[in-house]
Design a protein around this motif. Structure first.
Motif, short mmCIF file in Angstrom:
data_model
loop_
_atom_site.label_atom_id
_atom_site.label_comp_id
_atom_site.label_asym_id
_atom_site.label_seq_id
_atom_site.Cartn_x
_atom_site.Cartn_y
_atom_site.Cartn_z
N UNK A 9 69.26 61.03 4.69
CA UNK A 9 69.39 59.59 4.96
C UNK A 9 69.81 58.87 3.70
N UNK A 10 70.01 57.57 3.83
CA UNK A 10 70.38 56.80 2.64
C UNK A 10 70.03 55.34 2.84
N UNK A 25 62.39 45.90 4.25
CA UNK A 25 62.05 46.50 5.55
C UNK A 25 63.04 47.61 5.91
N UNK A 26 64.32 47.35 5.69
CA UNK A 26 65.32 48.40 5.95
C UNK A 26 65.07 49.62 5.05
N UNK A 30 64.17 53.30 6.60
CA UNK A 30 65.04 54.47 6.42
C UNK A 30 64.29 55.55 5.62
N UNK A 31 63.46 55.11 4.67
CA UNK A 31 62.65 56.06 3.90
C UNK A 31 61.68 56.81 4.82
N UNK A 192 73.47 62.44 7.09
CA UNK A 192 73.32 62.79 8.51
C UNK A 192 72.69 61.68 9.33
N UNK A 193 71.90 60.80 8.68
CA UNK A 193 71.18 59.76 9.43
C UNK A 193 71.27 58.42 8.72
N UNK A 194 71.62 57.39 9.48
CA UNK A 194 71.72 56.05 8.91
C UNK A 194 70.82 55.12 9.70
N UNK A 195 69.86 54.53 9.00
CA UNK A 195 68.94 53.57 9.61
C UNK A 195 69.21 52.25 8.91
#
Ligand code: GLU
Length: 299
Positions: A9-10, A25-26, A30-31, A192-195
């Motif tokens: 993630x990032x 919050x973002x 994502x963490x 691989x993952x973006x929140x």
């Protein structure tokens, strides 16, 4: 080559000011998503929008994350250090005749209409090489449709025309656009993952359009509700959202976890940031689609 692992993630803040409740919050969401999946969480500083960069903001963001025990994996990536890669990507798109040089001023364009194609014939004009050449580089979007499955919002289908059509990949001030830099970084560095916030849902379609053209790899997306103030306006540096007070990280984390719907039990009230994050990792789940915004409430 980046080694393929299950989850990378990032978090990608812009250094236009310190973190506020919305960006924290973002970061936390994502963490936690990365931790919950035993993945990596990387940090990228989106510092290409030079007129909006604020001196000292990058360091303040890093310090604020550290104070909240939001530890990232590996080196911090600064987009400003990757300009040659973005230029290469823009040149590749141009060599494939996917772009055109556009001289239209903002005033000439109706933001409610797709780009009208005024400069479609300018295939051969020289690329911008110094600041403000009067040219931007746009990509032909034609009748492209982009679909993806958002982990929160569900199935998404966007026609590029409905999103404004041909968009800028290289700006007239000789900087890569946010779309190009983000698509290249997210699509070719193993993410691989973006929140991130649901204010970026339409940008995701543009970025996936570019990821495809640059033969990158699609990440999975989860677009979170955005944090709004009492007037329902998204908290942002531009509208003067207050910086997070990083002298009280545990208090901030409790507030953020409350927004994320993970309400810590009474016995966690005196917990340290690391304990709160470990506890929240076990209880983490993405929010449902029914919520569009989170109310910041009083400070
Ligand atoms: N850097 C941008 C922001 O802070 C975009 C973030 C992203 O692509 O996730 O809004």
């Amino acid at each position: 080559m980046t080694q393929a692992i299950g989850y990378i993630g990032r978090f990608a803040p812009s250094p236009s000011g310190p973190l506020h409740l919305g960006s924290l919050t973002t970061a936390v969401a994502s963490y936690l998503d990365a931790q919950h999946h035993q993945g990596q969480w990387r940090l990228r500083i989106d510092d290409l929008d030079t007129p909006r960069n604020q001196p000292g903001a990058s360091d303040a963001i890093l310090r604020c994350l550290e104070r909240h025990q939001l530890r990232w994996h590996g080196e911090v990536i600064y987009q400003s250090a990757r300009l040659a890669l973005y230029r290469e990507a823009a040149d590749l798109l141009t060599a494939q005749k996917q772009t055109f040089y556009c001289q239209c001023s903002r005033r000439m364009l109706n933001p409610a209409e797709p780009y009208p194609g005024t400069c479609h014939h300018r295939m051969a004009a020289p690329p911008p090489s110094s600041s403000d050449t009067g040219y931007a580089l746009r990509i032909h979007t034609r009748s492209a449709e982009i679909s993806f499955e958002d982990q929160i919002a569900g199935p998404q289908q966007h026609s590029m025309a409905s999103l404004g059509g041909d968009f800028v990949v290289w700006r007239r001030d000789n900087q890569p656009s946010y779309q190009l830099a983000t698509a290249l970084d997210d699509g070719s560095t193993g993410i691989t993952h973006i929140v991130r916030g649901n204010d970026l849902l339409a940008d995701t379609a543009r970025q996936l359009f570019l990821v495809e053209r640059l033969a990158g790899t699609r990440a999975s997306y989860a677009h979170l509700p955005v944090v709004v103030d009492a007037a329902q306006v998204k908290l942002s540096k531009r509208t003067g959202a207050k910086p997070v007070d990083d002298r009280q990280p545990a208090k901030n984390l409790l507030r953020v976890l409350g927004l994320l719907g993970i309400v810590a039990p009474a016995e966690m009230m005196g917990a340290k940031p690391q304990e709160l994050l470990s506890w929240a990792t076990q209880h983490w789940q993405l929010p449902g689609a029914e919520t569009q915004t989170w109310q910041a409430g009083e400070n």
